[in-house]
Design an enzyme around this catalytic site. Structure first.
Site, PDB file in Angstrom:
ATOM      1  N   SER A  67       0.912  -1.290   0.224  1.00  0.00           N
ATOM      2  CA  SER A  67      -0.097   0.085  -0.036  1.00  0.00           C
ATOM      3  C   SER A  67       0.753   1.401   0.035  1.00  0.00           C
ATOM      4  O   SER A  67       2.061   1.149   0.103  1.00  0.00           O
ATOM      5  CB  SER A  67      -0.978  -0.002   1.366  1.00  0.00           C
ATOM      6  N   SER A  69       0.951   3.819   2.358  1.00  0.00           N
ATOM      7  CA  SER A  69       0.703   4.220   3.507  1.00  0.00           C
ATOM      8  C   SER A  69       2.263   4.751   3.798  1.00  0.00           C
ATOM      9  O   SER A  69       2.317   5.822   4.792  1.00  0.00           O
ATOM     10  CB  SER A  69       0.366   3.581   4.551  1.00  0.00           C
ATOM     11  N   LYS A 124       5.193   0.430   9.254  1.00  0.00           N
ATOM     12  CA  LYS A 124       5.051   1.838   9.660  1.00  0.00           C
ATOM     13  C   LYS A 124       6.411   2.254  10.449  1.00  0.00           C
ATOM     14  O   LYS A 124       7.126   1.505  10.528  1.00  0.00           O
ATOM     15  CB  LYS A 124       3.860   2.158  10.559  1.00  0.00           C
ATOM     16  N   SER A 227      -2.525   6.977   5.642  1.00  0.00           N
ATOM     17  CA  SER A 227      -2.151   5.854   6.564  1.00  0.00           C
ATOM     18  C   SER A 227      -2.914   5.519   7.310  1.00  0.00           C
ATOM     19  O   SER A 227      -3.540   6.299   8.200  1.00  0.00           O
ATOM     20  CB  SER A 227      -0.836   6.345   7.021  1.00  0.00           C
TER      21      SER A 227
END
Length: 262
Positions: A67, A69, A124, A227
């Site tokens: 993704s 994010s 993250k 995100s």
């Protein structure tokens, strides 16, 4: 069933076949006779599977970014490597730490098991450490009352959709990295679920303020308005940590992306 478990099962099966062939069957066969094909092939894969399993479980593991994010640091389609021992040596499959090495640092890019579904791996950036007070108000990040240094850094072009986002350079601890922020996106965030230690967070129309509980971490994506992270689903417990992302080893669309990142 996750890949680590599949690999572990293959290791057990091939190892059993190798042991059977090496210690039992080979002693019963007449000279020059071959072992059954299923024993021969199964046993021959055992050393390869053992090496792959050990490397993947204790040294380095490959992941693919699914993704956006972590844009602009990591892009969809980046193949990355994750250091599996820098935060401690863990038993494969069950992910239980048996040897302490280092603790995550603010600014690290970390892979972890999603707290709401541990079959999923998320990536993250570590923003809040245990005990930190993290505030994301009016799209400005403050930790323990200190605003994180942030300076404009031009615009980021989303090549697939041909539009620009304001880009900034942010400093978290000793790590300087890039983030993008959408000016027209609202500053507030809403919790998508009820999560452990939800009482540690306060949500307003300007953003969110959280105190990170002991043994947990507050994670955010570098694509701040794109995100799904700790602002929406809470904190990452220490036992969910997988490892530290440190290198892009391939991207089919852009070979220039190969290399380390912050």
């Amino acid at each position: 069933m996750n890949f680590a478990l599949i690999l572990f099962i293959l290791l057990l099966v091939s190892g059993a076949l190798w042991a059977l062939d090496h210690f039992v069957a080979s002693k019963r066969r007449s000279v020059g006779a071959k072992s059954p094909w299923w024993v021969e092939y199964g046993a021959s894969f055992f050393p390869v599977i053992l090496v792959v399993f050990c490397l993947r479980s204790f040294v380095v593991e490959p992941f693919k970014i699914p993704s956006g994010s972590m844009i602009p640091t990591l892009l969809v389609g980046d193949f990355i490597l994750v250091n599996k021992w820098t935060y401690g040596i863990r038993l494969p499959v069950i992910n239980k730490k048996i040897v302490d090495v280092n603790l995550p640092k603010r600014g690290d890019v970390m892979v972890f098991r999603f707290p709401q579904d541990t079959s999923l791996d998320y990536i993250k950036r570590v923003v809040g450490l245990p005990g930190d007070k993290v505030e994301y108000i009016d799209k400005k990040l403050t930790i323990n009352g200190q605003a994180m240094a942030q300076s404009p850094d031009g615009d980021y072009l989303h090549a697939e959709r041909l539009f620009y986002s304001p880009r900034f350079t942010e400093k978290l601890g000793a790590v300087e990295h890039k983030i993008i922020v959408e000016n027209d996106a609202p500053p507030f965030v809403s919790p998508s679920i009820q999560y452990p230690f939800r009482e540690n967070c306060t949500y307003t129309n300007r953003g969110v303020s959280c105190t990170v509980p002991a043994g947990h971490y507050f994670m955010m994506g570098d694509n701040r308005d794109g995100s799904y992270d700790s602002r929406g689903w809470g904190f990452v417990p220490e036992e969910n940590i997988v490892g530290k992302a440190f290198f892009i080893w391939f991207n089919f669309s852009d070979l220039k992306r190969i290399g380390s990142f912050h």
